[in-house]
Design an enzyme around this catalytic site. Structure first.
Site: not given
Length: 351
Positions: A89, A138, A165, A168, A260, A265, A300-301, A327
């Site tokens: 996204r 990012r 973030h 978002q 979420d 990650m 937010c995927l 987004r």
């Protein structure tokens, strides 16, 4: 006086866009100028500044998507997109949005740029300042953004860090404004990890008159300093901010349920422990049974089944795909606000 535009969405569900012709409010927000600013966290933005960002975003969405206007507001400009972490996204919304406005996006991964390794952040910031007009980064560490911002002479945008973030949250609040018609008085309930997305909710909700409740497992609470600031903001703006470890307590009488990923990650080695610690935090129709009758769901995927079941995720209460689309419109609104003196043409959104 309010004027409405409507559209028929992919599921042929009518959604209404509410705009308020408050001359005093419009004049107040119209005087807000963000040109030249960076956006590392919405903590740094006032209530009026956040509202102005949402207004510009809604304006661009209406003019470009619904009226099919061509607005080359960023013609001749370029953006450096530094990605230490992969994304769907963030990358797609920024690349397509910047291009749609006539600009040129340049995508840089760790294979293309050696941020802080072969070249210092200081030198990178100064080099990019002479080559492009804005940087979206990012990154793994928020301190990287702060160093880039100190040394750059162009705006720096946080595309995600370990602490915040912000882009978002702009999309989330535009989605809620479109759905409910206004934001003031809504209650948002976060059920999940005390992570960067929650931190950004905590720095933004009170400024929009939104009550915020958050349920996190013990040991996964939000950052202490962010929590202290959230309590201060709630007191300043007359809203509620509540922390709990009980998902049902958080969901009770809420308008919006949000979660979420439980395993971000870089946390893959913790997955087994996290899944155990987050047991009971899945959002389901049972969770929604204690919320308000008009409750909706955000994520937010990307989403995993353990976080929210299919019955909620694919239901009419789920706004996740509108949220994902927004987004694009909100990153466009943010960049246009930081690089130009653009004034929205549509009436001010009702907040």
């Amino acid at each position: 006086m309010c004027q409405c535009w409507s559209r028929i969405g992919p599921r042929k569900v009518e959604r209404m866009y509410f705009f308020c012709f408050s001359r005093a409010g419009a004049a107040c927000l119209g005087s807000v100028n963000l040109k030249g600013r960076s956006c590392l966290t919405l903590k740094d933005f006032s209530s009026d500044e956040i509202k102005k960002l949402l207004w510009v975003s809604g304006d661009l969405k209406h003019r470009i998507k619904h009226e099919k206007q061509y607005l080359p507001l960023l013609q001749g400009k370029s953006i450096a997109m530094i990605f230490e972490k992969r994304s769907t996204r963030t990358r797609m919304s920024t690349e397509t949005g910047f291009t749609l406005l006539g600009g040129h996006p340049c995508f840089l991964t760790s294979q293309d740029i050696h941020l802080g390794v072969n070249e210092s952040c200081t030198d990178t910031a100064r080099v990019l300042s002479g080559l492009c007009d804005v940087v979206l980064a990012r990154v793994n560490s928020h301190s990287t953004l702060e160093e880039l911002d100190r040394e750059a002479s162009i705006p720096i945008i946080n595309g995600l860090s370990d602490l915040y973030h912000p882009i978002q949250i702009l999309a989330d609040f535009l989605t809620l404004q479109e759905h409910y018609g206004s934001l003031n008085g809504l209650t948002v309930s976060w059920i999940g990890d005390g992570n960067n997305v929650l931190h950004s909710f905590m720095m933004t909700a009170a400024k929009l008159g939104v009550h915020l409740k958050a349920a996190t497992p013990k040991g996964y609470e939000p950052d202490k300093s962010v929590t202290e600031e959230a309590h201060r903001l709630a007191k300043q703006h007359g809203t509620q901010f509540i922390l709990t470890s009980d998902p049902m307590e958080a969901a009770r009488d809420s308008n919006v349920l949000v979660t979420d990923t439980w395993v971000s990650m870089g946390q893959e080695e913790e997955k087994k422990k996290r899944l155990k610690d987050f047991h009971g935090y899945q959002i389901s129709m049972q969770t929604g049974s204690v919320a308000k009758s008009d409750w909706t769901f955000l994520h937010c995927l990307p989403r995993k089944m353990e976080e929210v079941d299919d019955q909620v995720f694919y239901s009419s209460r789920s706004l996740v795909f509108s949220e994902a689309e927004n987004r694009k419109w909100t990153i466009m609104g943010l960049i246009v606000s930081l690089l130009t003196d653009y004034t929205p043409r549509i009436p001010m959104l009702k907040f």
